[in-house]
Design a protein around this motif. Structure first.
Motif, PDB file in Angstrom:
ATOM      1  N   GLU A  14       0.813  -1.217   0.000  1.00 46.48           N
ATOM      2  CA  GLU A  14       0.000   0.000   0.000  1.00 46.48           C
ATOM      3  C   GLU A  14       0.847   1.269   0.000  1.00 46.48           C
ATOM      4  O   GLU A  14       0.571   2.214  -0.727  1.00 46.48           O
ATOM      5  CB  GLU A  14      -0.919  -0.016   1.217  1.00 46.48           C
ATOM      6  CG  GLU A  14      -1.922   1.113   1.244  1.00 46.48           C
ATOM      7  CD  GLU A  14      -2.912   0.964   2.371  1.00 46.48           C
ATOM      8  OE1 GLU A  14      -2.678   1.581   3.435  1.00 46.48           O
ATOM      9  OE2 GLU A  14      -3.906   0.234   2.186  1.00 46.48           O
ATOM     10  N   TYR A  17       2.358   1.773  -3.320  1.00 42.87           N
ATOM     11  CA  TYR A  17       1.291   2.180  -4.239  1.00 42.87           C
ATOM     12  C   TYR A  17       1.005   3.681  -4.113  1.00 42.87           C
ATOM     13  O   TYR A  17       0.834   4.366  -5.115  1.00 42.87           O
ATOM     14  CB  TYR A  17       0.018   1.368  -3.961  1.00 42.87           C
ATOM     15  CG  TYR A  17      -1.147   1.794  -4.810  1.00 42.87           C
ATOM     16  CD1 TYR A  17      -1.253   1.381  -6.141  1.00 42.87           C
ATOM     17  CD2 TYR A  17      -2.133   2.631  -4.306  1.00 42.87           C
ATOM     18  CE1 TYR A  17      -2.306   1.780  -6.937  1.00 42.87           C
ATOM     19  CE2 TYR A  17      -3.196   3.040  -5.101  1.00 42.87           C
ATOM     20  CZ  TYR A  17      -3.283   2.614  -6.407  1.00 42.87           C
ATOM     21  OH  TYR A  17      -4.323   3.029  -7.191  1.00 42.87           O
ATOM     22  N   VAL A  18       0.975   4.194  -2.879  1.00 45.82           N
ATOM     23  CA  VAL A  18       0.716   5.620  -2.657  1.00 45.82           C
ATOM     24  C   VAL A  18       1.809   6.456  -3.311  1.00 45.82           C
ATOM     25  O   VAL A  18       1.540   7.421  -4.019  1.00 45.82           O
ATOM     26  CB  VAL A  18       0.599   5.943  -1.150  1.00 45.82           C
ATOM     27  CG1 VAL A  18       0.602   7.444  -0.915  1.00 45.82           C
ATOM     28  CG2 VAL A  18      -0.652   5.309  -0.571  1.00 45.82           C
ATOM     29  N   LYS A  20       3.872   5.519  -5.708  1.00 45.39           N
ATOM     30  CA  LYS A  20       3.820   5.325  -7.156  1.00 45.39           C
ATOM     31  C   LYS A  20       2.717   6.183  -7.768  1.00 45.39           C
ATOM     32  O   LYS A  20       2.883   6.753  -8.844  1.00 45.39           O
ATOM     33  CB  LYS A  20       3.601   3.848  -7.478  1.00 45.39           C
ATOM     34  CG  LYS A  20       3.754   3.525  -8.931  1.00 45.39           C
ATOM     35  CD  LYS A  20       3.663   2.037  -9.173  1.00 45.39           C
ATOM     36  CE  LYS A  20       3.783   1.773 -10.654  1.00 45.39           C
ATOM     37  NZ  LYS A  20       3.428   0.435 -11.025  1.00 45.39           N
ATOM     38  N   SER A  21       1.594   6.306  -7.062  1.00 44.97           N
ATOM     39  CA  SER A  21       0.502   7.163  -7.541  1.00 44.97           C
ATOM     40  C   SER A  21       0.951   8.616  -7.624  1.00 44.97           C
ATOM     41  O   SER A  21       0.667   9.310  -8.595  1.00 44.97           O
ATOM     42  CB  SER A  21      -0.714   7.037  -6.624  1.00 44.97           C
ATOM     43  OG  SER A  21      -1.228   5.736  -6.673  1.00 44.97           O
ATOM     44  N   GLU A  24       3.373   9.161 -10.532  1.00 45.07           N
ATOM     45  CA  GLU A  24       2.769   9.177 -11.864  1.00 45.07           C
ATOM     46  C   GLU A  24       1.761  10.309 -12.058  1.00 45.07           C
ATOM     47  O   GLU A  24       1.279  10.517 -13.176  1.00 45.07           O
ATOM     48  CB  GLU A  24       2.084   7.827 -12.123  1.00 45.07           C
ATOM     49  CG  GLU A  24       3.077   6.682 -12.171  1.00 45.07           C
ATOM     50  CD  GLU A  24       2.421   5.310 -12.207  1.00 45.07           C
ATOM     51  OE1 GLU A  24       1.182   5.217 -11.999  1.00 45.07           O
ATOM     52  OE2 GLU A  24       3.147   4.334 -12.427  1.00 45.07           O
ATOM     53  N   ASP A  25       1.446  11.052 -10.997  1.00 43.43           N
ATOM     54  CA  ASP A  25       0.392  12.067 -11.043  1.00 43.43           C
ATOM     55  C   ASP A  25       0.961  13.439 -11.400  1.00 43.43           C
ATOM     56  O   ASP A  25       1.365  14.218 -10.534  1.00 43.43           O
ATOM     57  CB  ASP A  25      -0.332  12.124  -9.702  1.00 43.43           C
ATOM     58  CG  ASP A  25      -1.564  13.005  -9.724  1.00 43.43           C
ATOM     59  OD1 ASP A  25      -1.771  13.748 -10.703  1.00 43.43           O
ATOM     60  OD2 ASP A  25      -2.320  12.943  -8.737  1.00 43.43           O
ATOM     61  N   THR A  28      -0.923  16.603  -9.804  1.00 47.61           N
ATOM     62  CA  THR A  28      -0.570  16.925  -8.417  1.00 47.61           C
ATOM     63  C   THR A  28       0.786  17.613  -8.359  1.00 47.61           C
ATOM     64  O   THR A  28       0.971  18.573  -7.612  1.00 47.61           O
ATOM     65  CB  THR A  28      -0.566  15.651  -7.547  1.00 47.61           C
ATOM     66  OG1 THR A  28      -1.883  15.094  -7.554  1.00 47.61           O
ATOM     67  CG2 THR A  28      -0.147  15.954  -6.124  1.00 47.61           C
ATOM     68  N   ILE A 103      -6.406   7.312   1.385  1.00 45.35           N
ATOM     69  CA  ILE A 103      -6.656   6.077   0.652  1.00 45.35           C
ATOM     70  C   ILE A 103      -8.078   5.635   0.954  1.00 45.35           C
ATOM     71  O   ILE A 103      -8.502   5.647   2.117  1.00 45.35           O
ATOM     72  CB  ILE A 103      -5.692   4.956   1.078  1.00 45.35           C
ATOM     73  CG1 ILE A 103      -4.258   5.340   0.777  1.00 45.35           C
ATOM     74  CG2 ILE A 103      -6.045   3.647   0.406  1.00 45.35           C
ATOM     75  CD1 ILE A 103      -3.245   4.341   1.280  1.00 45.35           C
TER      76      ILE A 103
END
Length: 108
Positions: A14, A17-18, A20-21, A24-25, A28, A103
């Motif tokens: 998790e 994942y945060v 990585k988000s 890729e954002d 933001t 999340i």
């Protein structure tokens, strides 16, 4: 601000994942740049993909040489290692960037 993650391999985690988000954002990052007046850059390196980023960074290379693979995960902020052995938590990442993150979980 430059936040870099040095990781052994991509896993289902998790906290990874945060990050990585965020990595890729682009929206933001653009918002961060606009509101903070400075750029937010993120790097995500996987040892299983390429060893080059790990050996090209003297601090990371030295840590791996002395602490072995157990040092991974390595988190670096503005060229300073700030954490080893785990990722930044959601709260830590939010505090460091000044970006509120959350999340949404679904119970199965």
């Amino acid at each position: 601000m430059i936040i870099s993650y040095y990781v052994f391999e991509q896993v289902d985690d998790e906290e990874l994942y945060v990050f990585k988000s965020l990595h890729e954002d682009l929206a933001t990052k653009e918002f961060y740049s606009h509101t903070k007046g400075k750029k937010l850059e993120t790097n995500l390196f996987f040892l299983s993909y390429s060893i080059l980023p790990f050996i090209e960074n003297p601090q990371v290379f030295n840590l791996l040489r002395t602490g072995d693979i157990k040092s991974l995960q390595i988190v670096e902020i503005d060229n300073q290692i700030v954490k080893t052995g785990s990722y930044l938590s959601l709260d830590e990442l939010s505090e460091i960037t000044g970006i509120g993150m959350s999340i949404q979980r679904t119970d199965c």
